[in-house]
Design a protein around this motif. Structure first.
Motif, PDB file in Angstrom:
ATOM      1  N   GLY A  38      22.110  48.250  31.970  1.00  0.00           N
ATOM      2  CA  GLY A  38      22.121  47.551  33.253  1.00  0.00           C
ATOM      3  C   GLY A  38      23.532  47.437  33.788  1.00  0.00           C
ATOM      4  N   LEU A  39      23.683  47.642  35.070  1.00  0.00           N
ATOM      5  CA  LEU A  39      24.990  47.557  35.716  1.00  0.00           C
ATOM      6  C   LEU A  39      25.438  46.102  35.795  1.00  0.00           C
ATOM      7  N   GLN A  40      26.634  45.814  35.285  1.00  0.00           N
ATOM      8  CA  GLN A  40      27.216  44.468  35.328  1.00  0.00           C
ATOM      9  C   GLN A  40      28.642  44.595  35.854  1.00  0.00           C
ATOM     10  N   ARG A  41      28.838  44.323  37.118  1.00  0.00           N
ATOM     11  CA  ARG A  41      30.169  44.466  37.694  1.00  0.00           C
ATOM     12  C   ARG A  41      31.076  43.312  37.263  1.00  0.00           C
ATOM     13  N   VAL A  42      32.342  43.633  37.027  1.00  0.00           N
ATOM     14  CA  VAL A  42      33.316  42.636  36.570  1.00  0.00           C
ATOM     15  C   VAL A  42      33.552  41.601  37.663  1.00  0.00           C
ATOM     16  N   VAL A  43      33.653  40.354  37.257  1.00  0.00           N
ATOM     17  CA  VAL A  43      33.958  39.241  38.163  1.00  0.00           C
ATOM     18  C   VAL A  43      35.320  38.683  37.772  1.00  0.00           C
ATOM     19  N   ASP A  44      36.241  38.576  38.728  1.00  0.00           N
ATOM     20  CA  ASP A  44      37.588  38.118  38.383  1.00  0.00           C
ATOM     21  C   ASP A  44      37.595  36.631  38.005  1.00  0.00           C
ATOM     22  N   ASN A  46      38.325  43.131  39.798  1.00  0.00           N
ATOM     23  CA  ASN A  46      37.083  42.552  40.301  1.00  0.00           C
ATOM     24  C   ASN A  46      36.164  43.650  40.831  1.00  0.00           C
ATOM     25  N   ASP A  47      34.880  43.553  40.520  1.00  0.00           N
ATOM     26  CA  ASP A  47      33.835  44.465  40.981  1.00  0.00           C
ATOM     27  C   ASP A  47      33.859  45.813  40.255  1.00  0.00           C
ATOM     28  N   TYR A  48      34.645  45.926  39.188  1.00  0.00           N
ATOM     29  CA  TYR A  48      34.680  47.169  38.410  1.00  0.00           C
ATOM     30  C   TYR A  48      33.312  47.378  37.748  1.00  0.00           C
ATOM     31  N   PRO A  49      32.725  48.577  37.861  1.00  0.00           N
ATOM     32  CA  PRO A  49      31.377  48.794  37.318  1.00  0.00           C
ATOM     33  C   PRO A  49      31.378  48.966  35.802  1.00  0.00           C
ATOM     34  N   CYS A  50      30.741  48.037  35.106  1.00  0.00           N
ATOM     35  CA  CYS A  50      30.520  48.144  33.668  1.00  0.00           C
ATOM     36  C   CYS A  50      29.019  48.128  33.404  1.00  0.00           C
ATOM     37  N   TYR A  51      28.640  48.636  32.253  1.00  0.00           N
ATOM     38  CA  TYR A  51      27.235  48.626  31.879  1.00  0.00           C
ATOM     39  C   TYR A  51      27.025  47.840  30.596  1.00  0.00           C
ATOM     40  N   VAL A  52      25.998  47.025  30.575  1.00  0.00           N
ATOM     41  CA  VAL A  52      25.566  46.338  29.370  1.00  0.00           C
ATOM     42  C   VAL A  52      24.397  47.135  28.800  1.00  0.00           C
ATOM     43  N   THR A  53      24.416  47.342  27.486  1.00  0.00           N
ATOM     44  CA  THR A  53      23.369  48.125  26.847  1.00  0.00           C
ATOM     45  C   THR A  53      22.837  47.387  25.620  1.00  0.00           C
TER      46      THR A  53
END
Length: 217
Positions: free
Chosen positions: A177-183, A152-159
């Motif tokens: 854009g930063l999209q943090r993972v949601v568990d 949860n809350d791991y930083p991923c990016y959408v491109t």
């Protein structure tokens, strides 16, 4: 049009080396509404394009996962369209962009259990008509290990080249854009996605500001 087939999962093995861009992306702790990416800092990003009225139109992004395979979404694929793949792109408005390459499509494999109504198994593989030569602007992404789970809350990016805002124009230059993972426990709440989210899905974002969307005819 390129032939479309149903795909049994998992697909081909990923490339042996992957995920290290020659031009490191500009990553910030906070991103509001997305931002223009550093050119060629996501070298596995592709533009899936279709032919309409003798013009090629961007419809979806995708990821180069081998020298002749692209991973994209099943909902991007239509049986009555002719597709091509643009690699090494930053500005879609520049036809002969330095470091870019246009490749025809050989075969499209749509996940055999793709269900559009439930948005299940929204995955497709595109086999390119030729192997592409990797370069500073065209590289292969890494695929996760089977059953791996991001915290949860791991930083991923959408491109991609989606809309710049709701009902706004499509971006010319590649956006990130930063999209943090949601568990799953959070994403499956009734005020999130509820019963529609499955444990096989990955949830991210949810701030109501940053997302990825492109609706085309």
């Amino acid at each position: 049009a390129s032939p479309t087939h149903r795909l049994s999962w998992p697909p081909v093995s990923p490339a042996s080396s992957c995920g290290v861009p020659s031009f490191p992306p500009s990553l910030s702790a906070r991103v509001v509404g997305g931002e223009t990416a550093r050119p060629h800092s996501w070298p596995w990003q592709i533009s899936l394009q279709y032919l309409k009225n003798n013009t090629w139109w961007h419809t979806c992004g995708g990821t180069l996962i081998a020298s002749n395979f692209v991973l994209t979404a099943a909902h991007c694929i239509s049986n009555n369209r002719i597709y091509r793949v643009a690699l090494g792109k930053h500005n879609l408005d520049v036809e002969d962009e330095e470091g870019s390459l246009i490749v025809d499509v050989d075969t499209i494999y749509v996940h055999e259990n793709w269900i559009s109504l439930l948005v299940l198994n929204d995955i497709a593989l595109i086999k390119l008509a030729e192997h592409v030569e990797l370069s500073d602007t065209i590289q292969v992404a890494c695929l996760p290990e089977k059953d791996s789970l991001l915290p949860n809350d791991y930083p991923c990016y959408v491109t991609g080249w989606g809309r710049l805002w709701t009902n706004g124009p499509i971006a010319d230059e590649l956006q990130q854009g930063l999209q943090r993972v949601v568990d799953h426990a959070t994403c499956s709440r009734i005020d999130w996605w509820g019963f529609r989210v499955r444990k096989t899905m990955v949830c991210a974002g949810g701030d109501g500001v940053i997302s990825a969307c492109n609706v085309s005819d």
